[in-house]
Scaffold this motif. Structure first.
Motif, PDB file in Angstrom:
ATOM      1  N   UNK A   1       7.619  -3.671  -1.094  1.00  0.00           N
ATOM      2  CA  UNK A   1       8.301  -2.784  -0.435  1.00  0.00           C
ATOM      3  C   UNK A   1       9.557  -2.067  -0.851  1.00  0.00           C
ATOM      4  N   UNK A   2      10.441  -2.902  -0.989  1.00  0.00           N
ATOM      5  CA  UNK A   2      11.801  -2.426  -1.649  1.00  0.00           C
ATOM      6  C   UNK A   2      11.855  -1.809  -2.878  1.00  0.00           C
ATOM      7  N   UNK A   3      10.789  -2.128  -4.024  1.00  0.00           N
ATOM      8  CA  UNK A   3      10.627  -1.530  -5.119  1.00  0.00           C
ATOM      9  C   UNK A   3      10.251  -0.275  -5.045  1.00  0.00           C
ATOM     10  N   UNK A   4       9.390   0.021  -3.972  1.00  0.00           N
ATOM     11  CA  UNK A   4       8.824   1.413  -3.726  1.00  0.00           C
ATOM     12  C   UNK A   4      10.064   2.264  -3.243  1.00  0.00           C
ATOM     13  N   UNK A   5      10.764   1.789  -2.404  1.00  0.00           N
ATOM     14  CA  UNK A   5      12.215   2.269  -1.965  1.00  0.00           C
ATOM     15  C   UNK A   5      13.169   2.702  -3.230  1.00  0.00           C
ATOM     16  N   UNK A   6      13.359   1.535  -4.056  1.00  0.00           N
ATOM     17  CA  UNK A   6      14.055   1.781  -5.298  1.00  0.00           C
ATOM     18  C   UNK A   6      13.609   2.809  -6.170  1.00  0.00           C
ATOM     19  N   UNK A   7      12.378   3.187  -6.211  1.00  0.00           N
ATOM     20  CA  UNK A   7      11.783   3.970  -7.207  1.00  0.00           C
ATOM     21  C   UNK A   7      12.024   5.261  -6.565  1.00  0.00           C
ATOM     22  N   UNK A   8      11.848   5.517  -5.228  1.00  0.00           N
ATOM     23  CA  UNK A   8      12.192   6.791  -4.441  1.00  0.00           C
ATOM     24  C   UNK A   8      13.664   7.162  -4.758  1.00  0.00           C
TER      25      UNK A   8
ATOM     26  N   UNK B   1      10.736   2.738 -15.723  1.00  0.00           N
ATOM     27  CA  UNK B   1      10.260   1.770 -16.433  1.00  0.00           C
ATOM     28  C   UNK B   1      10.362   0.226 -16.228  1.00  0.00           C
ATOM     29  N   UNK B   2      11.569  -0.119 -15.813  1.00  0.00           N
ATOM     30  CA  UNK B   2      12.094  -1.494 -15.268  1.00  0.00           C
ATOM     31  C   UNK B   2      11.280  -1.731 -13.785  1.00  0.00           C
ATOM     32  N   UNK B   3      11.309  -0.797 -13.276  1.00  0.00           N
ATOM     33  CA  UNK B   3      10.940  -0.771 -11.799  1.00  0.00           C
ATOM     34  C   UNK B   3       9.290  -1.143 -11.673  1.00  0.00           C
ATOM     35  N   UNK B   4       8.724  -0.179 -12.758  1.00  0.00           N
ATOM     36  CA  UNK B   4       7.297  -0.605 -12.978  1.00  0.00           C
ATOM     37  C   UNK B   4       6.876  -1.913 -13.293  1.00  0.00           C
ATOM     38  N   UNK B   5       7.632  -2.469 -14.375  1.00  0.00           N
ATOM     39  CA  UNK B   5       7.420  -3.731 -14.980  1.00  0.00           C
ATOM     40  C   UNK B   5       7.407  -4.836 -13.974  1.00  0.00           C
ATOM     41  N   UNK B   6       8.520  -4.641 -12.998  1.00  0.00           N
ATOM     42  CA  UNK B   6       8.977  -5.905 -12.067  1.00  0.00           C
ATOM     43  C   UNK B   6       7.837  -5.725 -11.000  1.00  0.00           C
ATOM     44  N   UNK B   7       7.431  -4.613 -10.435  1.00  0.00           N
ATOM     45  CA  UNK B   7       6.385  -4.241  -9.442  1.00  0.00           C
ATOM     46  C   UNK B   7       5.131  -4.881  -9.938  1.00  0.00           C
ATOM     47  N   UNK B   8       4.641  -4.618 -11.438  1.00  0.00           N
ATOM     48  CA  UNK B   8       3.614  -5.291 -11.724  1.00  0.00           C
ATOM     49  C   UNK B   8       3.465  -6.830 -11.712  1.00  0.00           C
ATOM     50  N   UNK B   9       4.601  -7.202 -12.334  1.00  0.00           N
ATOM     51  CA  UNK B   9       4.762  -8.722 -12.236  1.00  0.00           C
ATOM     52  C   UNK B   9       4.564  -9.372 -10.582  1.00  0.00           C
ATOM     53  N   UNK B  10       5.266  -8.623  -9.801  1.00  0.00           N
ATOM     54  CA  UNK B  10       5.345  -9.103  -8.614  1.00  0.00           C
ATOM     55  C   UNK B  10       4.078  -8.936  -7.648  1.00  0.00           C
ATOM     56  N   UNK B  11       3.359  -7.706  -8.006  1.00  0.00           N
ATOM     57  CA  UNK B  11       2.044  -7.593  -7.521  1.00  0.00           C
ATOM     58  C   UNK B  11       1.262  -8.516  -7.937  1.00  0.00           C
ATOM     59  N   UNK B  12       1.146  -9.078  -9.312  1.00  0.00           N
ATOM     60  CA  UNK B  12       0.332  -9.935  -9.829  1.00  0.00           C
ATOM     61  C   UNK B  12       0.539 -11.564  -9.405  1.00  0.00           C
ATOM     62  N   UNK B  13       1.990 -11.736  -9.044  1.00  0.00           N
ATOM     63  CA  UNK B  13       2.256 -13.027  -8.175  1.00  0.00           C
ATOM     64  C   UNK B  13       1.539 -13.086  -7.181  1.00  0.00           C
ATOM     65  N   UNK B  14       1.799 -11.971  -6.260  1.00  0.00           N
ATOM     66  CA  UNK B  14       1.198 -11.914  -4.867  1.00  0.00           C
ATOM     67  C   UNK B  14      -0.276 -12.110  -4.929  1.00  0.00           C
ATOM     68  N   UNK B  15      -0.843 -11.429  -5.715  1.00  0.00           N
ATOM     69  CA  UNK B  15      -2.424 -11.771  -5.862  1.00  0.00           C
ATOM     70  C   UNK B  15      -2.645 -13.124  -6.379  1.00  0.00           C
ATOM     71  N   UNK B  16      -2.243 -13.659  -7.110  1.00  0.00           N
ATOM     72  CA  UNK B  16      -2.491 -14.980  -7.760  1.00  0.00           C
ATOM     73  C   UNK B  16      -1.963 -16.320  -6.831  1.00  0.00           C
ATOM     74  N   UNK B  17      -0.880 -15.897  -5.809  1.00  0.00           N
ATOM     75  CA  UNK B  17      -0.364 -16.852  -4.948  1.00  0.00           C
ATOM     76  C   UNK B  17      -1.451 -16.902  -3.793  1.00  0.00           C
ATOM     77  N   UNK B  18      -2.031 -15.884  -3.701  1.00  0.00           N
ATOM     78  CA  UNK B  18      -2.842 -15.867  -2.169  1.00  0.00           C
ATOM     79  C   UNK B  18      -4.230 -16.579  -2.844  1.00  0.00           C
ATOM     80  N   UNK B  19      -4.519 -16.964  -3.823  1.00  0.00           N
ATOM     81  CA  UNK B  19      -5.811 -17.673  -4.095  1.00  0.00           C
ATOM     82  C   UNK B  19      -5.625 -18.998  -3.781  1.00  0.00           C
TER      83      UNK B  19
END
Length: 120
Positions: A74-81, A102-120
């Motif tokens: 959520x904070x990454x979306x705010x930072x992007x704004x 580009x940096x915000x996109x990279x960390x967002x992708x990494x964080x989203x993937x972590x969230x997805x993988x950690x839920x499994x």
């Protein structure tokens, strides 16, 4: 990579963004009046991203770990704004804007993937 290493790599990227925000806002915003709220918002958001990811490390493998990762997204979306607004009003150059985006996109992708993988 195990889960701790994934989170550590995200923390590292978050700290890079935090450092860049402080460098940009120190140079770009120096002596400019009327933009203190934007400068403060950029800095607080960047710091909060790193803090929430670090807190996720402390809570791992507790379910609270996921909550802190979600807060970071959520904070990454705010930072992007904030980045977008800074460019739109002319405080960031195009190259500064796109580099940070580009940096915000990279960390967002990494964080989203972590969230997805950690839920499994």
């Amino acid at each position: 990579m195990n889960k701790e290493e994934v989170i550590d790599s995200i923390v590292e990227k978050a700290e890079e963004i935090e450092k860049e925000i402080y460098e940009l806002t120190g140079k770009v915003f120096c002596g400019t009046s009327g933009i203190g709220i934007l400068k403060s918002g950029l800095r607080k958001t960047a710091v909060s991203i790193a803090q929430n990811i670090a807190q996720a490390v402390l809570e791992f493998p507790n379910k609270k770990c996921l909550m802190y990762i979600q807060k970071s997204l959520s904070l990454l979306k705010t930072l992007n704004y904030y980045n977008f607004i800074s460019r739109k009003i002319g405080y960031f150059t195009s190259s500064q804007y796109f580099r940070l985006k580009k940096k915000i996109k990279d960390i967002t992708e990494r964080t989203s993937l972590a969230l997805k993988n950690f839920r499994v």
